[in-house]
Design an enzyme around this catalytic site. Sequence first.
Site, short mmCIF file in Angstrom:
data_model
loop_
_atom_site.label_atom_id
_atom_site.label_comp_id
_atom_site.label_asym_id
_atom_site.label_seq_id
_atom_site.Cartn_x
_atom_site.Cartn_y
_atom_site.Cartn_z
CG HIS A 75 -2.01 -1.09 1.17
ND1 HIS A 75 -2.64 -1.43 2.11
CD2 HIS A 75 -2.44 -1.94 0.32
CE1 HIS A 75 -3.50 -2.48 2.03
NE2 HIS A 75 -3.26 -2.68 0.49
CG HIS A 104 -2.36 -0.17 -3.55
ND1 HIS A 104 -1.43 -1.07 -3.69
CD2 HIS A 104 -3.64 -0.91 -3.85
CE1 HIS A 104 -2.03 -2.35 -3.67
NE2 HIS A 104 -3.18 -2.09 -3.80
CG ASN A 187 -7.52 -8.03 -4.21
OD1 ASN A 187 -7.13 -8.45 -5.55
ND2 ASN A 187 -6.35 -7.65 -3.59
N PRO A 218 -0.94 -0.15 -11.71
CG PRO A 218 -0.54 -0.14 -9.51
CD PRO A 218 -1.55 -0.49 -10.63
CB SER A 220 7.78 -1.01 -9.26
OG SER A 220 8.67 -0.09 -10.01
CG MET A 221 8.71 1.93 -4.68
SD MET A 221 9.98 1.70 -3.47
CE MET A 221 9.32 0.50 -2.50
CG HIS A 242 -3.92 -4.57 -8.89
ND1 HIS A 242 -4.33 -3.21 -8.67
CD2 HIS A 242 -3.12 -4.83 -7.80
CE1 HIS A 242 -3.86 -2.47 -7.68
NE2 HIS A 242 -3.27 -3.67 -7.28
#
Length: 314
Positions: A75, A104, A187, A218, A220-221, A242
Amino acid sequence: MSLSLFDLPGSYFKGREFQLRNILKENTKFGLNETHRDKHDHAIFSRAEFQDIPMLKELLGKAYRQFGTSGSGNHFVEFGVVELHTVRDEWGISPGQYLGILSHSGSRGLGAHIAKHYTALAAQQCPLPRHVQHLAWLDLASQEGQEYWMAMNLAGEYAQACHADIHRRLAKALGSNPIVTIENHHNFAWKELVNGEECIVHRKGATPAGDRVLGIIPGSMTAPGFIVEGKGNPLSLQSASHGAGRVMSRSACKNSLTKSAMMKDLETHGVHLIGGALDESPRAYKDIDRVMNLQQELVSVLGTFSPKIVRMDK
């Protein structure tokens, strides 16, 4: 997932990085124990389900305390640059770069307790051999099944309200209001028609991608997220991925990656991380560009969100 676009240019970050980091630190809360000192009420807490279903009545206090907070694990709340190359008429904006906030999170302790409670009920009412006991179900025609359906939908609306509160707090600190908001569940379960028959469609790790339905996928970072519009492909039950999806398990990350290497990756991509754990390293995730290329039949890409300041659990 929730994305807010502001009438501020993508270049807004320049010279304001320190200010924006502090805004994220001071206005977001993560994990089991962090809560906001100044609580805000919301219409969700007046819903009849919180009074009519005993289990939910007991969870009302927890839901109120955790309102506007995010979970742990993957998250996040991020400041980033939104680049739109295709816009919808109702947005009333032009293609270009904008400041964005992407979050998220889920339904917090409320959702976790709902899942645990009704999973246990299903196991009691639908005895199965131990190795398939996790496949037990509740009949929607039963009282317990109807209770679960109402509780699950309440949890989904609570998650949406939490995102709205997170973005409201950050927008207030920015001194600007969002001009466009895009959000989607995952989910979660929906009643939908499949081949003319009403079914329950459960999108575990999947994003709704009905015709012209908006969503966010999304990366990643360090990798961009994608703003998408569904194509309504029936072969995927009108669904898309997702996110990028993991290529390494959480335990594999802890055994084979280092914090210093992760921080170097973030520095290379110009991303500042607040909190975050090694098992969320960018190297744990698949190549989001390849993932998006493999689902061109499911969604159209309208734009991207590139993370710049990422806040996660400690």
